[in-house]
Motif scaffolding. Structure first.
Motif, PDB file in Angstrom:
ATOM      1  N   UNK A  30       0.830  -1.207   0.000  1.00 50.14           N
ATOM      2  CA  UNK A  30       0.000   0.000   0.000  1.00 50.14           C
ATOM      3  C   UNK A  30       0.860   1.251   0.000  1.00 50.14           C
ATOM      4  N   UNK A  31       1.969   1.241   0.754  1.00 51.46           N
ATOM      5  CA  UNK A  31       2.863   2.404   0.747  1.00 51.46           C
ATOM      6  C   UNK A  31       3.466   2.617  -0.639  1.00 51.46           C
ATOM      7  N   UNK A  32       3.805   1.511  -1.314  1.00 47.49           N
ATOM      8  CA  UNK A  32       4.306   1.612  -2.691  1.00 47.49           C
ATOM      9  C   UNK A  32       3.248   2.162  -3.627  1.00 47.49           C
ATOM     10  N   UNK A  33       1.999   1.739  -3.436  1.00 48.42           N
ATOM     11  CA  UNK A  33       0.885   2.248  -4.245  1.00 48.42           C
ATOM     12  C   UNK A  33       0.679   3.745  -3.989  1.00 48.42           C
ATOM     13  N   UNK A  34       0.821   4.156  -2.726  1.00 48.12           N
ATOM     14  CA  UNK A  34       0.670   5.571  -2.390  1.00 48.12           C
ATOM     15  C   UNK A  34       1.703   6.435  -3.107  1.00 48.12           C
ATOM     16  N   UNK A  35       2.913   5.923  -3.246  1.00 53.10           N
ATOM     17  CA  UNK A  35       3.945   6.698  -3.947  1.00 53.10           C
ATOM     18  C   UNK A  35       3.620   6.850  -5.435  1.00 53.10           C
ATOM     19  N   UNK A  36       2.852   5.893  -5.993  1.00 58.17           N
ATOM     20  CA  UNK A  36       2.491   5.951  -7.414  1.00 58.17           C
ATOM     21  C   UNK A  36       1.363   6.942  -7.688  1.00 58.17           C
ATOM     22  N   UNK A  37       0.496   7.162  -6.702  1.00 53.85           N
ATOM     23  CA  UNK A  37      -0.673   8.021  -6.928  1.00 53.85           C
ATOM     24  C   UNK A  37      -0.571   9.380  -6.254  1.00 53.85           C
ATOM     25  N   UNK A  38       0.458   9.590  -5.409  1.00 57.08           N
ATOM     26  CA  UNK A  38       0.519  10.787  -4.557  1.00 57.08           C
ATOM     27  C   UNK A  38       0.608  12.081  -5.357  1.00 57.08           C
ATOM     28  N   UNK A  39       1.214  12.040  -6.549  1.00 54.20           N
ATOM     29  CA  UNK A  39       1.400  13.264  -7.337  1.00 54.20           C
ATOM     30  C   UNK A  39       0.136  13.700  -8.070  1.00 54.20           C
ATOM     31  N   UNK A  40      -0.916  12.903  -7.999  1.00 54.04           N
ATOM     32  CA  UNK A  40      -2.162  13.235  -8.700  1.00 54.04           C
ATOM     33  C   UNK A  40      -2.830  14.433  -8.030  1.00 54.04           C
ATOM     34  N   UNK A  41      -2.971  15.532  -8.777  1.00 53.91           N
ATOM     35  CA  UNK A  41      -3.543  16.759  -8.203  1.00 53.91           C
ATOM     36  C   UNK A  41      -5.021  16.598  -7.856  1.00 53.91           C
ATOM     37  N   UNK A  42      -5.693  15.617  -8.475  1.00 56.51           N
ATOM     38  CA  UNK A  42      -7.117  15.385  -8.195  1.00 56.51           C
ATOM     39  C   UNK A  42      -7.358  14.442  -7.016  1.00 56.51           C
TER      40      UNK A  42
END
Length: 574
Positions: free
Chosen positions: A410-422
C-alpha cells in the motif's frame, strides 16, 4: 459427427432431395416434387405472389395471379404478405396445417375466400420464409453457413418433419448444419453468430451447444495439428501464442454465447489461467473504459443498463475459482464496473474478498485501475480502499510479517498516486489509515508518499498537513529519512518540532550511554569504586560523599531536560 458429415457427402452425389455444395460454407437443397408447380415468385412492393407461364398482371394494382390453381392462402410475415396455396404449404408444414384447419373450423375461407395467417414470431423473418416457400413449391434453396441456423429453426417452428413428407426441410437442413459446425473454424463461428437472430430457438434446438462444443474442442487442441488455426475472417492469428490463438474470435461472441463457449472450454480441461485470460480479453473488447460497446441509441436506456448489469454479473460468476487464474488488476476492473453498474452487492462483496486474499502476492502496479473522467483521479483509489478494508477483516489473525507485506504494498501504491492533483485529502488519508498500525515496520515509503502528496497539493492548510502526517512515526524512519524530515519545509511545524525534540532526546541518551559505557560501568560506579578504595585504604567508608555525587548527576540530567523543554517552546513560538 462423422456419420452426419458422411450423410452430406452421400446426398451431395444425388440429384434430388439432397444437400449439395462444392464449398464447405455453401450448399443447395433440392426439395421433393411439389403438387403445385410455379415458374417463379413475383414480388410487387411488399407482396409476394407465385406465377406460372399463364399468369398476367396489371401494373399499379394488386390482384391475385391467374394460374391454373388460384391462390387461396395469404401468409403475413412482418410487413410482407405471401399469396400462396394451401396444398403446397400444409403438405409440408404441420404447424400451418393446424392453423388452416382451425381457421376453416371457425368458418374462414368458405365460398372461395382466401385464408389469412399471420406469423409474427417466425425465426429468421421474411428472408427465411421466402426460402421455405421456395422449398414448398419445388424450387432449389441456396443455403450458407450464415443462413442455415435460421432456416433450421424456422423448419422446426413450422414442424416440417419427415412424418409429413419424406425428405422434408428439417432433415435437409440438419445434415448441412452438422457438417458446417464441425467442418471449419470460421464456419462454426458464422453459424454461431447467425444464432443471435433466432434465440431462444437456436438454444432450445442445441445449435448453440453444438457450436460451443466444437469451438471448445478446437481451442483445446494444438492449432498446428489441424487447419483450424485461423480467425473468423479466414486469416491466421499472427502474433498470438499457440495457447491464445482462439481468443480473438471467441471475444466477438455475444455474452450468452460466450458463456456457453467458456463452459464448454472448462469441461475440456483447458488451463484455468487461459480461461481467465480469455474472459479478460472479451471484457476489454466489449467495454471501452467503463462504457459498454453494445450501447445502442435505439434500445431504451433502462434495458441497456439491465443488459450491462447482467453481463458484468455473468462475467464474475464464470471466473475460474482456481487460485491465480485471474489477475488482481482485472478483478479490480470488474469491481469498478460492478460499482458503476450497481451489480448484486453480495456478488461484489465476494469479488472484493477474493482480491483481498491475493494482496500478499501483488505488486503496486497491479492496483492501478484507470479512471476516464476529466475531473477524476488518474487511477481509481476508491476500489483499492474497499479491497484493503476487506483484507483487514480477513487478516485479523494473520501474523505481523504478512501484514507488513501488504503494508509495503500500500505504501508503494501511495507513492504511485501521490502526485495526482485530483487525489483528495480524504481518499489519501483513508488509504493511509486503512491498515492497522502494526502493518508497517518502516515508514520510509510512507514518508516519501506523504512528501510527494504535500508537494503536489501546496494549498493545504497547516491542520490538513498535520492530519496527513499523523500516521508517520519517528522511530520507524531511517536516519536519513529523519534528517530529511527535520529539514523539510513542506511538513507541518508541529511534526518538525516533534522530530527535533525526539532527536535531541535521542542524542542526550546517546551521550549519556556513551559516557556510562566506558568499561562498561556507570560514572557513579567508577566514582564509588574509587571512593571505596580510598576509604578502604583509610580504613573507613564515607557514604555521605557517595550520595552527594549521585545527586549531582541527577541535577545535571534535570538541567539537560529543562534545556530541551525551552528549545521546544522556542520552536513552537517560531
Amino acid at each position: 459427427m462423422r456419420s452426419k458429415m458422411m450423410g452430406c457427402r452421400e446426398e451431395h452425389q444425388s440429384t434430388h432431395g439432397s444437400v449439395l455444395g462444392g464449398k464447405p460454407n455453401h450448399c443447395v437443397i433440392y426439395p421433393p416434387k411439389s403438387s403445385i408447380v410455379a415458374e417463379e415468385l413475383e414480388r410487387r412492393n411488399n407482396d409476394w405472389l407465385n406465377s406460372s407461364s399463364s399468369s398476367s398482371s396489371s401494373s399499379g394494382t394488386y390482384r391475385f395471379v391467374r394460374t391454373k390453381v388460384a391462390s387461396d392462402l395469404m401468409v403475413q410475415v412482418g410487413d410482407f404478405s405471401f399469396h400462396l396455396h394451401k396444398l403446397a404449404m400444409v403438405s409440408k408444414s404441420g404447424y400451418l396445417n393446424r392453423l388452416v384447419f382451425a381457421k376453416r373450423s371457425e368458418g374462414h375461407g368458405h365460398n372461395g375466400g382466401s385464408l389469412k395467417i399471420v406469423l409474427d414470431d417466425l425465426p429468421g423473418g421474411t428472408n427465411t420464409f421466402e426460402s421455405i416457400v421456395n422449398f414448398c413449391y419445388g424450387f432449389k434453396v441456396d443455403v450458407t453457413t450464415t443462413s442455415i441456423a435460421p432456416l433450421y429453426c424456422a423448419a422446426n417452428f413450422l414442424e416440417m418433419s419427415n412424418d409429413l413428407h419424406q425428405g422434408n426441410l428439417i432433415s435437409k437442413t440438419e445434415a448441412f448444419l452438422s457438417f458446417a459446425i464441425f467442418s471449419s473454424w470460421k464456419d462454426t463461428f458464422k453459424v454461431l453468430k447467425s444464432c443471435e437472430s433466432v434465440s431462444p430457438w437456436s438454444k432450445d434446438l442445441l445449435i448453440v451447444k453444438q457450436c460451443s462444443d466444437a469451438i471448445a474442442w478446437k481451442a483445446s487442441t494444438d492449432p498446428k495439428a489441424f487447419t483450424f488455426g485461423q480467425n473468423s475472417n479466414g486469416n491466421l492469428n499472427v502474433g498470438e501464442s499457440s495457447d491464445t490463438w482462439w481468443f480473438q474470435d471467441v471475444s466477438t461472441l455475444r455474452i450468452d454465447h460466450f458463456i456457453q463457449v467458456i463452459e464448454s472450454i472448462k469441461r475440456k480441461g483447458v488451463k484455468p489461467e487461459l480461461v481467465g485470460s480469455c474472459i479478460a480479453h472479451w471484457t476489454a473488447k466489449w467495454f471501452s473504459g467503463t462504457t459498454f460497446v453494445f450501447d445502442d441509441p435505439t434500445i431504451p436506456k433502462h434495458l441497456t443498463q439491465k443488459l450491462q448489469r447482467i453481463t458484468i454479473e455473468s462475467l464474475i460468476n464464470m471466473l475460474p475459482a482456481e487460485k491465480n487464474s485471474v489477475s488482481c488488476n482485472f478483478l479490480l476492473y470488474l469491481v469498478k464496473l460492478g460499482l458503476k453498474i450497481q451489480v448484486n452487492s453480495e456478488l461484489l462483496s465476494k469479488l472484493e474478498t477474493r482480491i483481498a486474499s491475493m494482496l500478499e502476492q501483488c505488486c503496486a502496479q497491479d492496483l492501478l485501475v484507470k479512471n476516464y473522467g476529466d475531473k477524476d483521479t488518474t487511477y481509481d483509489v476508491g476500489i483499492v480502499i474497499r479491497v484493503v478494508k476487506a483484507y483487514v477483516l480477513l487478516a485479523l489473525k494473520n501474523s505481523r510479517a504478512r501484514l507488513c507485506i501488504v503494508g509495503r504494498l500500500i505504501d508503494g501504491y501511495l507513492t504511485l498516486i501521490a502526485r495526482d492533483v485530483n487525489l483528495t485529502l480524504i481518499d489519501f488519508k483513508l488509504l493511509v489509515d486503512a491498515l492497522p498500525t502494526n502493518a508497517r515496520s518502516c515508514d520510509n515509503n510512507l514518508y516519501r508518499a506523504i512528501d510527494m502528496y504535500l508537494k503536489a497539493h501546496p494549498s493545504l492548510m497547516e491542520e490538513e498537513r498535520a492530519s496527513v502526517c499523523k500516521a508517520m512515526e519517528y522511530h520507524r524512519l531511517s536516519e536519513d529519512a529523519r534528517q530529511h524530515a527535520m529539514r523539510n519545509g513542506r511538513l507541518p511545524l508541529k511534526i518538525v518540532t516533534e522530530f527535533m525534540l525526539l532527536e535531541q532526546v535521542k542524542m542526550a541518551r546517546s551521550i549519556s550511554v556513551s559516557k556510562s559505557n566506558i568499561n562498561p560501568r556507570t560514572t557513579t560506579q567508577v566514582i564509588m569504586k574509587m571512593n571505596n578504595k580510598k576509604c578502604l585504604e583509610k580504613g573507613f567508608i564515607a557514604p555521605q560523599k557517595e550520595i552527594m555525587l549521585i545527586r549531582k548527576e541527577v541535577e545535571n540530567m534535570k538541567m539537560q531536560l529543562n534545556q530541551l523543554q525551552m528549545c521546544k517552546l522556542k520552536l513552537q513560538k517560531q
